[in-house]
Design a protein around this motif. Structure first.
Motif, PDB file in Angstrom:
ATOM      1  N   LEU A  70      64.392  50.506  -8.783  1.00 38.79           N
ATOM      2  CA  LEU A  70      64.064  50.825  -7.396  1.00 38.79           C
ATOM      3  C   LEU A  70      64.241  52.321  -7.133  1.00 38.79           C
ATOM      4  CD1 LEU A  70      63.213  49.808  -4.628  1.00 38.79           C
ATOM      5  CD2 LEU A  70      65.602  49.197  -4.185  1.00 38.79           C
ATOM      6  N   LEU A  71      65.301  52.901  -7.659  1.00 38.33           N
ATOM      7  CA  LEU A  71      65.516  54.337  -7.492  1.00 38.33           C
ATOM      8  C   LEU A  71      64.414  55.158  -8.159  1.00 38.33           C
ATOM      9  CD1 LEU A  71      69.381  54.670  -7.919  1.00 38.33           C
ATOM     10  CD2 LEU A  71      68.029  55.129  -5.856  1.00 38.33           C
ATOM     11  N   LYS A  72      63.939  54.710  -9.302  1.00 37.78           N
ATOM     12  CA  LYS A  72      62.842  55.409  -9.984  1.00 37.78           C
ATOM     13  C   LYS A  72      61.563  55.333  -9.156  1.00 37.78           C
ATOM     14  CE  LYS A  72      64.464  55.141 -14.712  1.00 37.78           C
ATOM     15  NZ  LYS A  72      64.182  54.747 -16.088  1.00 37.78           N
ATOM     16  N   LYS A  73      61.304  54.170  -8.569  1.00 37.56           N
ATOM     17  CA  LYS A  73      60.133  54.022  -7.705  1.00 37.56           C
ATOM     18  C   LYS A  73      60.232  54.934  -6.491  1.00 37.56           C
ATOM     19  CE  LYS A  73      58.690  49.240  -8.486  1.00 37.56           C
ATOM     20  NZ  LYS A  73      58.518  47.927  -7.837  1.00 37.56           N
ATOM     21  N   ILE A  74      61.423  54.984  -5.906  1.00 39.09           N
ATOM     22  CA  ILE A  74      61.643  55.833  -4.729  1.00 39.09           C
ATOM     23  C   ILE A  74      61.390  57.291  -5.086  1.00 39.09           C
ATOM     24  CG2 ILE A  74      63.447  56.762  -3.209  1.00 39.09           C
ATOM     25  CD1 ILE A  74      64.599  53.860  -3.129  1.00 39.09           C
ATOM     26  N   GLU A  75      61.953  57.737  -6.189  1.00 38.07           N
ATOM     27  CA  GLU A  75      61.803  59.131  -6.593  1.00 38.07           C
ATOM     28  C   GLU A  75      60.345  59.464  -6.909  1.00 38.07           C
ATOM     29  OE1 GLU A  75      62.852  63.051  -7.221  1.00 38.07           O
ATOM     30  OE2 GLU A  75      63.891  61.424  -6.198  1.00 38.07           O
ATOM     31  N   ALA A  76      59.651  58.583  -7.596  1.00 37.60           N
ATOM     32  CA  ALA A  76      58.251  58.823  -7.930  1.00 37.60           C
ATOM     33  C   ALA A  76      57.392  58.889  -6.667  1.00 37.60           C
ATOM     34  CB  ALA A  76      57.739  57.731  -8.865  1.00 37.60           C
ATOM     35  N   LEU A  77      57.634  57.986  -5.749  1.00 43.06           N
ATOM     36  CA  LEU A  77      56.858  57.969  -4.513  1.00 43.06           C
ATOM     37  C   LEU A  77      57.192  59.176  -3.641  1.00 43.06           C
ATOM     38  CD1 LEU A  77      54.739  56.504  -2.880  1.00 43.06           C
ATOM     39  CD2 LEU A  77      56.536  55.065  -1.932  1.00 43.06           C
ATOM     40  N   ARG A  78      58.439  59.583  -3.633  1.00 47.80           N
ATOM     41  CA  ARG A  78      58.846  60.772  -2.876  1.00 47.80           C
ATOM     42  C   ARG A  78      58.113  62.008  -3.390  1.00 47.80           C
ATOM     43  NH1 ARG A  78      61.832  65.046  -3.216  1.00 47.80           N
ATOM     44  NH2 ARG A  78      62.513  64.570  -5.324  1.00 47.80           N
ATOM     45  N   LYS A  79      58.050  62.156  -4.707  1.00 48.73           N
ATOM     46  CA  LYS A  79      57.344  63.289  -5.302  1.00 48.73           C
ATOM     47  C   LYS A  79      55.858  63.243  -4.969  1.00 48.73           C
ATOM     48  CE  LYS A  79      60.502  64.126  -9.139  1.00 48.73           C
ATOM     49  NZ  LYS A  79      60.671  64.101 -10.598  1.00 48.73           N
ATOM     50  N   LYS A  80      55.281  62.060  -5.072  1.00 50.59           N
ATOM     51  CA  LYS A  80      53.862  61.885  -4.774  1.00 50.59           C
ATOM     52  C   LYS A  80      53.573  62.254  -3.318  1.00 50.59           C
ATOM     53  CE  LYS A  80      50.258  58.356  -5.193  1.00 50.59           C
ATOM     54  NZ  LYS A  80      49.983  56.979  -5.622  1.00 50.59           N
ATOM     55  N   LEU A  81      54.410  61.785  -2.417  1.00 50.61           N
ATOM     56  CA  LEU A  81      54.254  62.091  -1.002  1.00 50.61           C
ATOM     57  C   LEU A  81      54.370  63.594  -0.758  1.00 50.61           C
ATOM     58  CD1 LEU A  81      54.043  61.359   2.002  1.00 50.61           C
ATOM     59  CD2 LEU A  81      56.486  60.832   1.952  1.00 50.61           C
ATOM     60  N   LEU A 132      51.729  56.627   2.516  1.00 47.59           N
ATOM     61  CA  LEU A 132      52.753  56.888   1.502  1.00 47.59           C
ATOM     62  C   LEU A 132      54.136  56.943   2.131  1.00 47.59           C
ATOM     63  CD1 LEU A 132      50.919  59.603  -0.622  1.00 47.59           C
ATOM     64  CD2 LEU A 132      51.498  57.285  -1.362  1.00 47.59           C
ATOM     65  N   SER A 133      54.220  57.539   3.298  1.00 49.05           N
ATOM     66  CA  SER A 133      55.496  57.628   4.000  1.00 49.05           C
ATOM     67  C   SER A 133      56.019  56.241   4.368  1.00 49.05           C
ATOM     68  CB  SER A 133      55.329  58.481   5.254  1.00 49.05           C
ATOM     69  OG  SER A 133      56.520  58.547   5.966  1.00 49.05           O
ATOM     70  N   GLN A 134      55.138  55.379   4.806  1.00 56.24           N
ATOM     71  CA  GLN A 134      55.543  54.017   5.150  1.00 56.24           C
ATOM     72  C   GLN A 134      55.986  53.236   3.912  1.00 56.24           C
ATOM     73  OE1 GLN A 134      52.036  52.704   7.256  1.00 56.24           O
ATOM     74  NE2 GLN A 134      52.887  53.325   9.240  1.00 56.24           N
ATOM     75  N   GLU A 135      55.283  53.446   2.807  1.00 48.51           N
ATOM     76  CA  GLU A 135      55.692  52.803   1.547  1.00 48.51           C
ATOM     77  C   GLU A 135      57.090  53.269   1.141  1.00 48.51           C
ATOM     78  OE1 GLU A 135      52.908  52.946  -1.768  1.00 48.51           O
ATOM     79  OE2 GLU A 135      51.256  53.032  -0.330  1.00 48.51           O
ATOM     80  N   LEU A 136      57.324  54.569   1.272  1.00 42.54           N
ATOM     81  CA  LEU A 136      58.634  55.119   0.928  1.00 42.54           C
ATOM     82  C   LEU A 136      59.711  54.549   1.854  1.00 42.54           C
ATOM     83  CD1 LEU A 136      60.354  57.004  -0.777  1.00 42.54           C
ATOM     84  CD2 LEU A 136      59.701  58.868   0.773  1.00 42.54           C
ATOM     85  N   ASP A 137      59.409  54.464   3.138  1.00 45.48           N
ATOM     86  CA  ASP A 137      60.353  53.861   4.090  1.00 45.48           C
ATOM     87  C   ASP A 137      60.711  52.438   3.675  1.00 45.48           C
ATOM     88  OD1 ASP A 137      60.422  56.108   5.677  1.00 45.48           O
ATOM     89  OD2 ASP A 137      59.030  55.311   7.180  1.00 45.48           O
TER      90      ASP A 137
END
Length: 56
Positions: free
Chosen positions: A5-16, A33-38
């Protein structure tokens, strides 16, 4: 599960961040993307909350 989950969060944060530097902050994709990260951050917070409760 937490590490994944942390890896997904970090990857999505970078993408955003990458996407938001070239598009408006109200662009539909940036908002999506912001909503997905939330959503992922909420999952992580719930996971840690239950972990703390089970500790006691």
């Amino acid at each position: 599960m937490e590490k994944r989950l942390l890896k997904k969060i970090e990857a999505l944060r970078k993408k955003l961040n990458r996407y938001a530097t070239t598009h408006s902050l109200v662009d539909a994709r940036v908002v999506e993307l912001s909503q997905e990260l939330d959503h992922l951050l909420n999952q992580y917070q719930r996971l840690n909350k239950y972990r703390q409760l089970s500790f006691w």
